[in-house]
Design an enzyme around this catalytic site. Structure first.
Site, PDB file in Angstrom:
ATOM      1  N   CYS A 122       0.806  -1.228   0.000  1.00 48.60           N
ATOM      2  CA  CYS A 122       0.000   0.000   0.000  1.00 48.60           C
ATOM      3  C   CYS A 122       0.842   1.283   0.000  1.00 48.60           C
ATOM      4  CB  CYS A 122      -0.941   0.012   1.190  1.00 48.60           C
ATOM      5  SG  CYS A 122      -1.923  -1.477   1.298  1.00 48.60           S
ATOM      6  N   HIS A 264      -3.219   6.899   3.080  1.00 51.58           N
ATOM      7  CA  HIS A 264      -3.652   5.621   2.508  1.00 51.58           C
ATOM      8  C   HIS A 264      -5.061   5.316   3.018  1.00 51.58           C
ATOM      9  CE1 HIS A 264      -3.988   1.538   1.385  1.00 51.58           C
ATOM     10  NE2 HIS A 264      -3.711   1.029   2.566  1.00 51.58           N
ATOM     11  N   ASN A 294     -10.169  -0.409   0.253  1.00 53.43           N
ATOM     12  CA  ASN A 294      -8.699  -0.323   0.240  1.00 53.43           C
ATOM     13  C   ASN A 294      -8.195  -0.915  -1.073  1.00 53.43           C
ATOM     14  OD1 ASN A 294      -5.967  -0.700   0.565  1.00 53.43           O
ATOM     15  ND2 ASN A 294      -6.107  -1.543   2.639  1.00 53.43           N
TER      16      ASN A 294
HETATM   17  O1  UT7 Z   1      -3.500  -1.650   3.760  1.00 52.99           O
HETATM   18  C1  UT7 Z   1      -3.408  -2.245   5.014  1.00 52.99           C
HETATM   19  C2  UT7 Z   1      -4.530  -3.218   5.152  1.00 52.99           C
HETATM   20  N1  UT7 Z   1      -5.028  -3.562   6.436  1.00 52.99           N
HETATM   21  C3  UT7 Z   1      -5.503  -2.697   7.339  1.00 52.99           C
HETATM   22  O2  UT7 Z   1      -5.399  -1.515   7.240  1.00 52.99           O
HETATM   23  C4  UT7 Z   1      -6.218  -3.322   8.506  1.00 52.99           C
HETATM   24  C5  UT7 Z   1      -6.372  -2.375   9.648  1.00 52.99           C
HETATM   25  N2  UT7 Z   1      -7.354  -2.902  10.607  1.00 52.99           N
HETATM   26  C6  UT7 Z   1      -8.665  -2.683  10.465  1.00 52.99           C
HETATM   27  O3  UT7 Z   1      -9.110  -2.025   9.547  1.00 52.99           O
HETATM   28  C7  UT7 Z   1      -9.578  -3.262  11.544  1.00 52.99           C
HETATM   29  O4  UT7 Z   1      -8.794  -3.836  12.576  1.00 52.99           O
HETATM   30  C8  UT7 Z   1     -10.570  -4.329  11.005  1.00 52.99           C
HETATM   31  C9  UT7 Z   1     -11.610  -3.670  10.123  1.00 52.99           C
HETATM   32  C10 UT7 Z   1      -9.825  -5.402  10.232  1.00 52.99           C
HETATM   33  C11 UT7 Z   1     -11.311  -4.993  12.174  1.00 52.99           C
HETATM   34  O5  UT7 Z   1     -11.943  -3.999  12.954  1.00 52.99           O
HETATM   35  P1  UT7 Z   1     -11.735  -3.960  14.541  1.00 52.99           P
HETATM   36  O6  UT7 Z   1     -12.597  -2.888  15.029  1.00 52.99           O
HETATM   37  O7  UT7 Z   1     -10.273  -3.885  14.814  1.00 52.99           O
HETATM   38  O8  UT7 Z   1     -12.328  -5.344  14.968  1.00 52.99           O
HETATM   39  P2  UT7 Z   1     -11.626  -6.529  15.778  1.00 52.99           P
HETATM   40  O9  UT7 Z   1     -10.646  -7.245  14.904  1.00 52.99           O
HETATM   41  O10 UT7 Z   1     -11.155  -6.002  17.091  1.00 52.99           O
HETATM   42  O11 UT7 Z   1     -12.854  -7.481  16.010  1.00 52.99           O
HETATM   43  C12 UT7 Z   1     -13.977  -7.085  16.814  1.00 52.99           C
HETATM   44  C13 UT7 Z   1     -15.064  -8.126  16.635  1.00 52.99           C
HETATM   45  C14 UT7 Z   1     -14.562  -9.566  16.733  1.00 52.99           C
HETATM   46  O12 UT7 Z   1     -15.548 -10.335  17.394  1.00 52.99           O
HETATM   47  P3  UT7 Z   1     -15.401 -10.698  18.952  1.00 52.99           P
HETATM   48  O13 UT7 Z   1     -14.095 -11.437  19.067  1.00 52.99           O
HETATM   49  O14 UT7 Z   1     -15.382  -9.387  19.668  1.00 52.99           O
HETATM   50  O15 UT7 Z   1     -16.612 -11.541  19.194  1.00 52.99           O
HETATM   51  C15 UT7 Z   1     -14.485 -10.011  15.306  1.00 52.99           C
HETATM   52  O16 UT7 Z   1     -14.654 -11.400  15.165  1.00 52.99           O
HETATM   53  O17 UT7 Z   1     -15.657  -8.008  15.334  1.00 52.99           O
HETATM   54  C16 UT7 Z   1     -15.666  -9.279  14.701  1.00 52.99           C
HETATM   55  N3  UT7 Z   1     -15.587  -9.087  13.271  1.00 52.99           N
HETATM   56  C17 UT7 Z   1     -16.659  -8.945  12.480  1.00 52.99           C
HETATM   57  N4  UT7 Z   1     -17.969  -8.933  12.743  1.00 52.99           N
HETATM   58  C18 UT7 Z   1     -18.794  -8.752  11.707  1.00 52.99           C
HETATM   59  C19 UT7 Z   1     -14.454  -9.007  12.516  1.00 52.99           C
HETATM   60  N5  UT7 Z   1     -14.796  -8.808  11.226  1.00 52.99           N
HETATM   61  C20 UT7 Z   1     -16.143  -8.774  11.182  1.00 52.99           C
HETATM   62  C21 UT7 Z   1     -17.072  -8.601  10.150  1.00 52.99           C
HETATM   63  N6  UT7 Z   1     -18.390  -8.601  10.452  1.00 52.99           N
HETATM   64  N7  UT7 Z   1     -16.702  -8.425   8.872  1.00 52.99           N
END
Ligand code: UT7
Length: 337
Positions: A122, A264, A294
């Site tokens: 990225c 980004h 993204n």
């Molecule tokens: O170019 C670089 C590319 N990558 C990035 O920039 C990634 C950067 N990170 C992010 O954008 C975020 O961390 C994510 C969007 C990937 C995830 O968001 P978050 O607010 O950090 O969520 P989390 O990983 O802390 O997960 C919170 C909850 C979890 O459930 P539990 O364990 O609390 O029950 C996940 O399983 O949300 C759940 N979850 C979802 N629920 C519904 C994760 N993805 C999803 C989903 N739909 N798509």
């Protein structure tokens, strides 16, 4: 005589097919994986993204790159034969060999140019622009085409709901030309860093020479994206902020002197957190993650192109480009438009 690099044209292109969060939720539901439009919007700010149609040669990586490059050339008032150098940033090339730069050179008819691919994920467009800047400053090159383009839909891991919701396809391009060293509308400075020790946070395990993509490996999705989103989120906020500050300090500037910030486009919450840390009002932050998701190395150049074309970015304004990506890689460029 000393030289500086100035961007004289920009372009962008996206595939036709819009994929909404509802479409993603329906697709995941078929595999008993739950997500929703509300969750994706609230946690990422993404409403939709574009996916190229597999097998449609008009939507190959190099074809989107071609469309973006042609628009950039038109804005710059240049012809393909004017291009000396093509730097093509992508981690989803048309083919392993030849490079996507060579595909583009062929399709565009840039017969005088030499080209190469660059993979900094990225951060790639910022790395590419830095290379262009260096070749131009040393008078090796007069006109460079820098492209950032991806078909991330080809490596989405549909078993991982935290990453499959994020990515889209697209391309952005810039024509970078030589100018006198004190030309006001120039790249002021660039700042790059990589940290390979953090490779595991965002990687595609198989499909390279270390691990072949056998049917068994593919059945485990090891040829697709594996990501630790939560960890990347924290690092992204920290490094985007520190690279922005470094670029400003290097030029004796402060945040209030910035006209536009192009981070980004990975997640609206990351962008918002960085703006808050920088004490930069969101009115100065350019965002298109809601419409395209993204698109890795295409996010920064496509956002730049959009804001140049709709008149938000005006001649003489100061613009900061800032990115992070798999590698991990980081980079920022400060420029005067
Ligand atoms: O170019 C670089 C590319 N990558 C990035 O920039 C990634 C950067 N990170 C992010 O954008 C975020 O961390 C994510 C969007 C990937 C995830 O968001 P978050 O607010 O950090 O969520 P989390 O990983 O802390 O997960 C919170 C909850 C979890 O459930 P539990 O364990 O609390 O029950 C996940 O399983 O949300 C759940 N979850 C979802 N629920 C519904 C994760 N993805 C999803 C989903 N739909 N798509």
């Amino acid at each position: 005589m000393e030289y500086a690099a100035t961007i004289t044209g920009t372009g962008s292109a996206f595939p036709e097919h819009r994929v909404t969060n509802h479409d993603i939720a329906d697709r995941l539901a078929a595999s008993n994986i739950e997500t929703s439009d509300v969750w994706i919007r609230e946690r990422t700010g993404i409403a939709e993204r574009r996916f190229s149609t597999p097998g449609n040669s008009d939507e190959y990586n190099s074809s989107l790159g071609l469309a973006a490059a042609q628009k950039a050339l038109e804005m710059a008032g240049k012809a393909p034969e004017d291009i000396d150098q093509i730097i093509y940033s992508t981690c989803t090339p048309d083919t392993i060999i030849p490079s996507t730069a060579c595909w583009l050179q062929y399709k565009l008819g840039a017969v005088r140019a030499w080209g190469m691919d660059l993979n900094a994920a990225c951060s790639g467009f910022i790395y590419g622009l830095t290379i262009a800047d260096q070749f131009i400053r040393t008078n090796q090159v007069k006109t460079c085409l820098v492209v950032g383009a991806e078909i991330l839909s080809s490596i989405i891991n549909w078993q991982d709901r935290s990453s499959c919701i994020l990515f889209g396809d697209g391309a952005g391009a810039a024509i970078v030309e030589s100018a006198p060293s004190e030309f006001p509308h120039r790249i002021l400075s660039s700042h790059l860093l990589s940290d390979g020790s953090l490779w595991e946070l965002l990687h595609v395990p198989a499909g390279g020479s270390a691990q072949a993509a056998t049917p068994d490996i593919m059945a485990q999705n090891l040829n697709k994206i594996h990501m630790n989103g939560r960890e990347i989120f924290k690092i992204a906020v920290r490094t985007l902020t520190s690279f922005a500050m470094t670029a400003l300090e290097k030029n004796g500037m402060t945040v209030d002197m910035l006209d536009w910030f192009i981070p980004h486009q990975a997640n609206y919450r990351i962008i918002e957190a960085v703006a808050k840390r920088l004490e930069l009002p969101m009115e100065k932050v350019l965002v298109n993650v809601d419409r395209y998701g993204n698109t890795s190395s295409a996010t920064v150049p496509s956002m730049l192109d959009e804001a140049v074309r709709d008149g938000r970015i005006q001649k003489g304004q100061t613009v900061l480009l800032d990115a992070f990506g798999a590698g991990l890689t980081y980079g920022a460029i400060l420029l005067r438009w």
